[in-house]
Design a protein around this motif. Structure first.
Motif, PDB file in Angstrom:
ATOM      1  N   LEU A  52     -18.988  81.724   7.532  1.00  0.00           N
ATOM      2  CA  LEU A  52     -19.378  82.062   6.161  1.00  0.00           C
ATOM      3  C   LEU A  52     -18.391  81.408   5.211  1.00  0.00           C
ATOM      4  O   LEU A  52     -18.709  81.127   4.066  1.00  0.00           O
ATOM      5  CB  LEU A  52     -19.373  83.582   5.970  1.00  0.00           C
ATOM      6  N   PHE A  72     -30.730  94.851   3.381  1.00  0.00           N
ATOM      7  CA  PHE A  72     -31.732  94.225   2.520  1.00  0.00           C
ATOM      8  C   PHE A  72     -32.543  95.332   1.856  1.00  0.00           C
ATOM      9  O   PHE A  72     -33.324  96.015   2.535  1.00  0.00           O
ATOM     10  CB  PHE A  72     -32.623  93.289   3.324  1.00  0.00           C
ATOM     11  N   ALA A 112     -25.372  85.325   8.154  1.00  0.00           N
ATOM     12  CA  ALA A 112     -24.608  85.804   9.304  1.00  0.00           C
ATOM     13  C   ALA A 112     -25.523  86.218  10.444  1.00  0.00           C
ATOM     14  O   ALA A 112     -25.123  86.204  11.603  1.00  0.00           O
ATOM     15  CB  ALA A 112     -23.735  86.974   8.884  1.00  0.00           C
ATOM     16  N   ASN A 117     -24.431  95.239   2.856  1.00  0.00           N
ATOM     17  CA  ASN A 117     -25.411  94.208   2.521  1.00  0.00           C
ATOM     18  C   ASN A 117     -26.728  94.407   3.253  1.00  0.00           C
ATOM     19  O   ASN A 117     -27.313  93.458   3.769  1.00  0.00           O
ATOM     20  CB  ASN A 117     -24.872  92.811   2.829  1.00  0.00           C
ATOM     21  N   ILE A 159     -22.877  85.955  17.109  1.00  0.00           N
ATOM     22  CA  ILE A 159     -21.894  86.780  16.417  1.00  0.00           C
ATOM     23  C   ILE A 159     -22.606  87.730  15.463  1.00  0.00           C
ATOM     24  O   ILE A 159     -23.357  87.290  14.598  1.00  0.00           O
ATOM     25  CB  ILE A 159     -20.911  85.908  15.599  1.00  0.00           C
ATOM     26  N   GLU A 195     -25.254  86.099   2.284  1.00  0.00           N
ATOM     27  CA  GLU A 195     -24.263  86.039   3.353  1.00  0.00           C
ATOM     28  C   GLU A 195     -24.723  86.810   4.575  1.00  0.00           C
ATOM     29  O   GLU A 195     -24.656  86.334   5.707  1.00  0.00           O
ATOM     30  CB  GLU A 195     -22.936  86.629   2.870  1.00  0.00           C
ATOM     31  N   ALA A 196     -25.218  88.036   4.334  1.00  0.00           N
ATOM     32  CA  ALA A 196     -25.655  88.861   5.456  1.00  0.00           C
ATOM     33  C   ALA A 196     -26.774  88.171   6.207  1.00  0.00           C
ATOM     34  O   ALA A 196     -26.817  88.163   7.439  1.00  0.00           O
ATOM     35  CB  ALA A 196     -26.112  90.225   4.941  1.00  0.00           C
ATOM     36  N   ALA A 197     -27.696  87.557   5.445  1.00  0.00           N
ATOM     37  CA  ALA A 197     -28.816  86.906   6.098  1.00  0.00           C
ATOM     38  C   ALA A 197     -28.351  85.692   6.891  1.00  0.00           C
ATOM     39  O   ALA A 197     -28.799  85.453   8.012  1.00  0.00           O
ATOM     40  CB  ALA A 197     -29.845  86.481   5.046  1.00  0.00           C
ATOM     41  N   MET A 210     -22.233  90.652  12.437  1.00  0.00           N
ATOM     42  CA  MET A 210     -21.207  90.957  11.449  1.00  0.00           C
ATOM     43  C   MET A 210     -21.626  92.161  10.616  1.00  0.00           C
ATOM     44  O   MET A 210     -22.787  92.303  10.256  1.00  0.00           O
ATOM     45  CB  MET A 210     -20.975  89.747  10.538  1.00  0.00           C
ATOM     46  N   GLN A 231     -26.142  89.455  -0.098  1.00  0.00           N
ATOM     47  CA  GLN A 231     -27.441  89.441   0.558  1.00  0.00           C
ATOM     48  C   GLN A 231     -27.632  88.142   1.341  1.00  0.00           C
ATOM     49  O   GLN A 231     -28.047  88.148   2.485  1.00  0.00           O
ATOM     50  CB  GLN A 231     -28.550  89.572  -0.488  1.00  0.00           C
ATOM     51  N   PHE A 278     -20.569  94.091   7.085  1.00  0.00           N
ATOM     52  CA  PHE A 278     -19.815  93.799   5.872  1.00  0.00           C
ATOM     53  C   PHE A 278     -19.270  95.076   5.246  1.00  0.00           C
ATOM     54  O   PHE A 278     -19.759  96.176   5.501  1.00  0.00           O
ATOM     55  CB  PHE A 278     -20.714  93.089   4.855  1.00  0.00           C
ATOM     56  N   ARG A 317     -23.981  81.663  15.067  1.00  0.00           N
ATOM     57  CA  ARG A 317     -24.353  82.869  14.327  1.00  0.00           C
ATOM     58  C   ARG A 317     -25.277  83.761  15.136  1.00  0.00           C
ATOM     59  O   ARG A 317     -25.319  84.971  14.929  1.00  0.00           O
ATOM     60  CB  ARG A 317     -24.999  82.498  12.997  1.00  0.00           C
ATOM     61  N   ARG A 360     -28.310  96.559  12.886  1.00  0.00           N
ATOM     62  CA  ARG A 360     -28.907  95.271  12.524  1.00  0.00           C
ATOM     63  C   ARG A 360     -28.168  94.126  13.210  1.00  0.00           C
ATOM     64  O   ARG A 360     -28.781  93.186  13.725  1.00  0.00           O
ATOM     65  CB  ARG A 360     -28.857  95.092  11.008  1.00  0.00           C
ATOM     66  N   ASN A 390     -17.561  83.073  11.778  1.00  0.00           N
ATOM     67  CA  ASN A 390     -19.000  82.740  11.826  1.00  0.00           C
ATOM     68  C   ASN A 390     -19.375  81.780  10.692  1.00  0.00           C
ATOM     69  O   ASN A 390     -20.517  81.675  10.299  1.00  0.00           O
ATOM     70  CB  ASN A 390     -19.881  83.981  11.818  1.00  0.00           C
TER      71      ASN A 390
END
Lengths: 816, 245
Positions: free
Chosen positions: B55, B94, A716, B92, B84, A712-714, B86, A710, B88, B81, B154, B53
């Motif tokens: 991470l 929310f 990114a 992921n 870019i 990480e996605a945010a 991404m 969660q 997953f 970021r 997203r 990016n």
């Protein structure tokens, strides 16, 4: 062996025809199926169902039976103000009521925003209100008033070892227009009637009743002894003993004869409590009609009853309209309340040359005898309903107004494309409403230094000014947008500065003082802060306006500005005029007009008010602290992490009561200047410190349950770390731990009762105080049952709200 | 048409503790190029695209994205970021936000778009990935094939220049994989620069401009799909392809 039906040998099959759709069998659905499935599935289930059901029914029947038959609820009804507000000044109790109504409004508004009100609930509410409004008058009309039995006479009444002298003068209170009747009681005719008396009896009357009862008991004992002596099976020894017993007993002459009850005429006078001048008098004779009087005014009266001759006799009088009193000692003076309906008098009690006239206290005039159902209705149910009605009916009405307020807001605010946006607007308003409501509740209950008509107007005007800033924000892009904003800012600054008494001269004087290092003038800083805070609020409003400028059309913004302009003028002119008028009409004392909301010492807070204040303040204060501690404990910065961990573990390792005692006793030793801080506030600080540590651990649990993906996605997506916390991890973490958080808040709510041990009079503390009074000896059960019900109701509401929040939004999705 | 590479990696090295995950990885990606990264599990391909990016933080070498070098400078990371997107492996999404809120969150909070603008864009993207009717649902209410499409929408909402895909179809059942690959193909055809870690050789063969083969943290072989699938040269590549094809 292979047979023809062996599936392994079968040819591939394809089924093309659809089997018909059938209704389920009768015993698979419906109530019958439910009963079979849930209650009597097997023998053991049946036994368990019946057993548990019996226990349940027995408990409920027992509790209800006790509540109706045995419990004496007047200890609750007559002390309701203490339970609700403690010793909060009587003349200021309206402020507590106003705060309660304010919360009722906000609750109604929130219900519109979040809940669907079912028709059933409306019916239940309507029935409740109708019952609360109708039961007390119905009871009063249908059930005769509880009689009081008073004895007149010149001889002492003895029963057992106790003797009581009939009182000649006894003081009571009454309302204008109430009827008082005094006549001979029929119970004086013979001992059987006397023994069956039920009502308030003074000491002498109670003596008569007891004597009659004793006589009846003695007679019974003698009969039973005689019956045993007739038996042949007794040994000589036993027979001798029984005969001895029998010889020792003798039935006394009837009580009515001993005291020549109800034979002599009694002269009855009712005197005005202040002047002791007779209001009415008459001679009450056996068989004659009772004396009837309509009281001319509210207040004290004295009943004088004398038997004219010097004869050895007493008279048992039965009265209505004369009831026992409870004396309450308050800081402002004593007040006297009638136990039957809480009619309260604060005037001085009647005094004759010999000192205070004895009054009809509850201690001396307890209810005697088996309580009749009518008396239960009159003394328990009626007052309970009346009190609940007094509280719940206005609250319900205001809550309905709040609900309608939400409804109208959703219809006034411009409609967006989507249908449910309007309710979203109302939901957005809920937070603000509660914020404003809480502030006002605090102001109402705590009071302010100075709050007169002018400052009330000023305050309202400032709120309107905030609205203007919003309007200026909406229109900032127009040609006249910036000049308008400047104008509104200047206007607001001028008005606020004038209200705070901060003239230009004083302002620059302060600045030069500060620059030259001299101490600032009195209140300079707080006045300046007042102006700055309002300016910040206004600028925030303007920023909100800028953010929402697309939503508001020019027309309704202009309309709003126009209306608020008129209101602004009204806010300045109306309050002083209204209050001036009220003072000149003598509706409001002048002192009140000068300060509408004087400060109330927190030592006078008590009862449910204090319990709620402790709970609400602690929840609101410990929540952000707890969240910060939780984040701190998970921080990557070691020092922050260690500090948070040390705090949490230290506080969690100490019992709550110790934290409270530390707050009460140790703090003043550490720094004497802290001893001026009120105990209630110290308790709040203690609770907050304690609660924050536990809250932090709960929130940390929630944070740990969020998958790292969660975050990480945010990240990114380019969100900053603050945004990731505020928008992604924290909302999910908090949602995950709602049950734990609410559980903690519920136990916090109940734990506030510990302050009773450090001398504060919260709901539990005030209960201890009430029980300690002599009038209420033996009524602990009623009091504790009552406060348990209050604690339960609030805890249950919290649990219910928690379940609703869990099931809302994405929670509803998760359960699919 | 010669242009500057949009992603430049030079001798990128990374360790997880003592373990050397990326070994001297050097690769350039041109704008509008679709690069597919394949390789066995644990070969470092996910770590590699996560470095792009930031991470994951690389410890040696240089990564330059859109003319900005990735370093500890927070402003640079934020700027990268934004450009870019991404997707997953586990998407992921929310779970506490609706599909629409999932998509509008970053444009509103990072690019500071107005709510109306962000929602308009979000609905347009949901149309594009073929699930406009799911806007007000929560991720928990979506089917397995719809979730990666929301994740793609997203990422696209930020109008990125580069899209990273980290095994977006490996958590799906076969019927749904095609739905997602179709969206990705459409995206590739629209000219998006894409870096895709995947085990879908069909996709690689059909869409990729270039295929990178990772093994033991280094790029063992790279080339066009034709070269890669028709005449792989490195024995490790041959072994890998023989096992999965």
């Amino acid at each position: 062996m292979t047979t023809l039906s062996d599936p392994r040998a079968a040819q591939p099959t394809v089924v093309y025809d659809e089997p018909p759709v059938k209704p389920p069998p009768a015993l698979a659905v419906g109530p019958l199926a439910w009963i079979r499935e849930n209650l009597f599935r097997s023998v053991s289930d049946t036994v368990l169902t019946l057993g548990a059901g019996l226990i349940l029914i027995a408990t409920i029947v027992g509790v209800i039976g006790w509540a109706i038959g045995a419990a004496n609820w007047f200890v609750v009804t007559r002390n309701m103000r203490l339970f609700m507000a403690g010793t909060y000044p009587v003349e200021a109790v309206w402020r507590v009521n106003a705060a309660a109504l304010l919360s009722a409004f906000a609750i109604g508004f929130s219900i519109y925003a979040y809940l669907r009100v079912r028709f059933g609930l409306v019916v239940v509410l309507a029935v409740m209100v109708a019952l609360l409004l109708s039961v007390p008058p119905l009871v009063n009309a249908a059930v005769p008033p509880v009689p009081s039995f008073l004895v007149a006479g010149n001889v002492d009444v003895a029963s057992g070892t106790v003797t009581a002298t009939p009182q000649t003068d006894v003081a009571f209170i009454g309302r204008a227009g109430e009827t008082v009747t005094i006549g001979f009681s029929e119970a004086g005719e013979n001992d059987d009637l006397l023994a069956a008396v039920a009502g308030f009896t003074d000491r002498a009357a109670a003596g008569l009743v007891n004597a009659a009862n004793n006589r009846a008991t003695t007679a019974e004992t003698i009969t039973s002894l005689r019956r045993r002596l007739e038996s042949d099976l007794l040994t000589e020894n036993q027979r001798a003993n029984l005969t001895d017993d029998l010889d020792r007993l003798s039935v006394p002459p009837p009580v009515s004869e001993t005291y020549t009850l109800n034979t002599l005429p009694v002269e009855v006078q009712i005197l005005d409590g202040a002047t002791l001048e007779p209001v009415a008098d008459g001679l009450v004779e056996p068989g004659a009609r009772p004396l009837v009087l309509q009281l001319p005014a509210d207040g004290w009266y004295v009943l004088r009853k004398t038997i004219a001759s010097e004869s050895e006799g007493v008279a048992l009088l039965q009265a209505t309209g004369i009831y026992p009193l409870i004396e309450r000692n308050l800081t402002g003076g004593n007040e006297y309340a009638r136990v039957t309906d809480d009619f309260t008098v604060t005037d001085r009690r009647p005094r004759s040359d010999d000192g205070n006239v004895p009054m009809l206290t509850l201690t001396d005039n307890q209810y005697q005898g088996e309580r009749t159902f009518g008396d239960y209705l009159r003394l328990s149910l009626g007052p309970v309903f009346e009190l609940m009605g007094r509280a719940l009916v206005p609250m319900t009405a205001v809550a309905v107004v709040g609900y309608l307020g939400g409804w109208s807001l959703s219809h006034v605010v411009p409609r967006s494309r989507r249908a449910n946006v309007n309710r979203e607007t109302v939901r957005g308003a809920v937070t603000w409403l509660w914020l404003v409501a809480l502030i006002w509740m605090f102001v109402l209950i705590y009071g302010v230094q100075r709050f007169d008509a002018a400052s009330l107007g000023n305050l309202i005007a400032r709120f309107i000014w905030v609205g203007w800033m919003f309007y200026a924000g909406v229109n900032l892009n127009r040609v006249w947008g910036r000049p308008l904003l400047a104008l509104v800012v200047v206007l607001g600054l001028t008005q606020t500065a004038a209200a705070e008494g901060l003239t230009l001269e004083r302002f620059f004087g302060g600045v030069t003082d500060a620059l030259s290092g001299q101490p600032l003038p009195n209140n300079y800083f707080s006045d300046l802060m007042g102006v700055v805070i309002w300016l910040i609020i206004g600028l925030l409003a303007a920023r909100q306006g800028v953010a929402r400028r697309d939503k508001y059309t020019e027309r309704n913004a202009a309309l709003a500005a126009g209306i608020s302009g008129v209101l602004w003028l009204v806010a300045f002119i109306a309050p002083p005029l209204l209050i001036g008028a009220a003072v000149s009409a003598e509706a409001v004392p002048e002192a009140t007009a000068e300060n509408l909301l004087p400060l109330v010492d927190t030592r006078r807070w008590g009862g449910l008010l204090l319990t709620m204040a402790l709970t609400v303040v602690t929840i609101l204060a410990s929540f952000p602290i707890g969240v910060l501690l939780a984040l701190g404990r998970r921080s990557t910065l070691p020092v922050v992490r260690w500090a948070s961990t040390v705090y949490i573990e230290l506080v969690r390792g100490v019992p709550l009561i110790t934290v409270l005692f530390l707050g009460m006793l140790l703090v003043p030793l550490i720094n004497p200047s802290l001893s001026t801080v009120d105990n209630a506030i110290r308790a709040m600080v203690g609770f907050t410190m304690f609660s924050a540590a536990y809250l932090a651990e709960n929130v940390r649990g929630g944070l740990q349950s969020i998958p790292p993906g969660q975050e990480e996605a945010a990240r990114a997506l380019g969100l900053s770390s603050v945004q990731v916390t505020m928008l992604i991890t924290l909302p999910q973490a908090l949602r995950a731990v709602i049950p734990a958080l609410v559980g903690q808040f519920i136990s916090l709510f109940k734990d506030t009762s510990l302050v009773a041990l450090v001398g504060l009079t919260d709901l539990t503390g005030i209960s201890k105080g009430v029980i300690a009074q002599s009038e209420y000896v033996g009524l602990q059960t009623e009091v504790y049952v009552f406060i348990s019900v209050i604690y339960f109701v609030f805890s249950y509401v919290m649990a219910y709200i928690s379940r609703r929040i869990e099931a809302s939004g994405s929670g509803a999705a998760r359960r699919l | 048409m010669t242009r500057e590479p949009i992603i430049i990696c030079r001798s990128v090295n990374k360790w997880f503790g003592e373990f050397h995950v990326l070994r001297d990885v050097s690769v350039d990606v041109m704008p509008q190029e679709v690069v597919v990264v394949i390789g066995p599990s644990g070969s470092g391909k996910s770590t590699f695209i996560r470095c792009i990016n930031r991470l994951e933080v690389h410890q040696e070498g240089q990564i330059i994205v859109d003319d900005i070098e990735l370093s500890h400078d927070v402003r640079n990371i934020a700027a990268i970021r934004r450009e870019i997107g991404m997707v997953f492996q586990q998407f992921n999404l929310f779970p506490h936000l609706t599909v629409l809120q999932n998509i509008t969150l970053a444009p509103m909070n990072v690019r500071h778009w107005s709510k109306d603008k962000a929602e308009e864009k979000a609905r347009e993207l949901l149309d594009r990935v073929g699930i406009p009717e799911q806007a007000d649902k929560y991720p928990g209410q979506l089917s397995g094939g719809q979730q990666p499409r929301v994740a793609i929408a997203r990422a696209l909402a930020m109008e990125p220049k580069i899209m990273l895909f980290d095994e977006p179809t490996s958590a799906l059942d076969p019927e749904m994989i095609k739905e997602v690959l179709d969206v990705m193909k459409e995206l590739a055809q629209s000219g998006m620069t894409m870096l895709v870690v995947t085990h879908e050789m069909g996709f690689a063969r059909e869409v990729a401009d270039r295929v990178l083969f990772f093994d033991m943290g280094r790029i063992v072989e790279q080339g066009t799909p034709e070269h890669f699938f028709e005449n792989p040269e490195h024995p490790r590549t041959k072994l890998f392809l023989s096992q999965i094809l």
